[in-house]
Scaffold this motif. Structure first.
Motif: not given
Length: 488
Positions: A258-259, A464-470
């Protein structure tokens, strides 16, 4: 404090000076490194440096500890995060002081990091109570088929210096609550606020031994962490160049990566915008924490009819900001993090001026102190237009039509965030829909995040990775499919 209270002795420096946190505090194989305060040049601390041997030991220990942690009740894991949040609240003054002195941010920046870190812990704790799977329609009637999420195993978190506490919590909190163990490598500029303090908080929270290893060090340590065979995933926040190197190393695994990388973000001011409100948002986006944020505004795209009043309002904001030691009352901008960073900002501005840009205010540094700077006459070939500056510089670029504004905003390899200002929200949303960014904010700053929101970018701003919430569920777990044949 002289009253001998707990805050007076936390964290106990005799336990961690010259050491790393890996199955307790111990002397590292890589020697030590001195931490220096950017505002004064004074030494602040001495931390241990994790050698490759330390990393290998930590990876193996984390993998052993993770197996039992994955079997723990989800609410038990969540309770550890809530206790870490309680410890952070109790030690707010100490944590703030370290953030200010180590990163060069003003106290308000420290308060923001602490509040945001608390938000990340609370949000992550809530993941424990969410559904972890789904019942599938079986291929054959009477059979059972279901899928559920399981931990990845060991997650490596490589942390930047610009928001060290926040970014540590943003990755390790969801990773831990979802059943993983963590190897945390803080940046060499902020190993205390981005690592040592995190270890103390989770130690106080009762996190079982072996689940969190804090491994300070430079590039050699980082490569060892990414390459460690026990690491299943790497969560990296930092420059695009470094992120590409991380991805290359991790690809030999192969590992999930995850970048969260850089940005060349635009504030777009349409011809019907509230000029004063837009300029205030622009100043906050470009000058907050000396512009040292991936979500900082790197371009101010302003309709030609509003360029003059917008620029004057932006100049008023810039000239009102006091630069100095962040611990001094009334200071709004502290030092940039290092001489290397100061030279980078200086080069970008000087080369752009040599190519025809004009400095309207600022533009000359005093050591590591770089003042809020506004540029106009910025052409598309200039470094101030093309490069991520990571400093308190606001290039103003005019446009004539909404279509031209979209074209300029998208004229970059990055795609992290943007802001669009207009008195017509539907019009602003129409422009926003055409921007190639992972995030966009209407009539607001570009530099914005929330613990329950998916944070991340496109293009050179991330993979395209995401952090946060669900989004953290998808990030820090993997699917397992289970079938049961028809009962006899």
């Amino acid at each position: 404090m002289a009253d001998g209270t707990r805050e007076d002795i936390w964290p106990d420096t005799t336990r961690w000076t010259g050491r790393i946190y890996s199955d307790g505090w111990r002397v590292s194989e890589g020697g030590t490194s001195r931490v220096t305060e950017p505002a004064t040049g004074e030494p602040l601390a001495e931390v241990g440096v994790a050698a490759p041997e330390d990393v290998a030991r930590a990876g193996a220990g984390a993998a052993r500890a993770q197996r039992a942690w994955a079997l723990a009740a989800p609410l038990e894991r969540a309770e550890v995060l809530l206790r870490a949040a309680r410890a952070l609240r109790e030690h707010t003054d100490v944590v703030r002081e370290w953030i200010v002195r180590e990163s060069g941010g003003v106290p308000a920046k420290g308060d923001y990091e602490i509040a945001a870190g608390l938000g990340q812990l609370a949000q992550a704790a809530g993941l424990a109570s969410l559904p972890q799977g789904e019942i599938l329609t079986p291929a054959v009637p009477g059979q059972a088929s279901h899928a559920y999420r399981v931990p990845l195993g060991v997650v490596a978190v490589i942390n930047p210096w610009n928001a060290p506490l926040l970014f540590a919590m943003r990755a390790l909190a969801p990773a831990l609550v979802l059943g993983n163990a963590v190897l945390l490598k803080p940046d060499p500029h902020t190993p205390v606020s981005g690592g040592v303090l995190v270890a103390h908080l989770f130690e106080e929270a009762g996190l079982p031994a072996g689940l969190l290893h804090v491994l300070p060090g430079g590039a050699e340590t980082g490569r060892a962490v990414v390459a460690d065979p026990h690491v299943a995933m790497v969560s990296f926040t930092g420059s695009t160049e470094a992120g590409r190197a991380v991805a290359r190393t991790a690809s030999a695994g192969p590992k999930r990566v995850a970048l969260e990388l850089g940005g060349k973000n635009s504030i777009v001011v349409l011809d019907d915008a509230d000029v004063e409100a837009a300029a205030t948002a622009g100043a906050l986006s470009s000058f907050g924490y000396q512009g040292q944020a991936c979500v900082a505004a790197g371009r101010h795209l302003v309709h030609a009819d509003l360029v003059e009043p917008y620029t004057e309002a932006l100049l008023g904001q810039a000239r009102a900001l006091r630069v100095g030691d962040p611990r001094d009352h009334g200071v709004a901008l502290g030092p940039v993090i290092s001489e290397h960073q100061a030279l980078r900002i200086e080069r970008i501005v000087d080369e752009s001026v040599a190519a025809g840009a004009r400095v309207l205010t600022g533009g000359r540094r005093d050591g590591l102190f770089y003042p809020p700077t506004v540029l106009d006459r910025v052409g598309r070939a200039m470094p101030a237009y093309r490069e991520e500056i990571f400093g308190p510089v606001a290039p103003v670029v005019p446009f004539r039509t909404d279509e031209e504004a979209v074209e300029i905003a998208n004229d970059t390899e990055y795609g992290l965030t943007a802001a669009v200002h207009s008195r017509s929200v539907p019009r602003a949303l129409g422009v926003a829909d055409q921007l190639r960014t992972g995030m966009v904010h209407i009539n607001d700053v570009s530099a914005k995040d929330a613990p329950n929101a998916p944070f991340g970018g496109m293009g050179a701003s991330g993979n395209g990775s995401r952090v946060g919430g669900t989004a953290n569920l998808e990030q820090f777990t993997q699917w397992r499919w289970v079938t049961v044949p028809e009962a006899v």
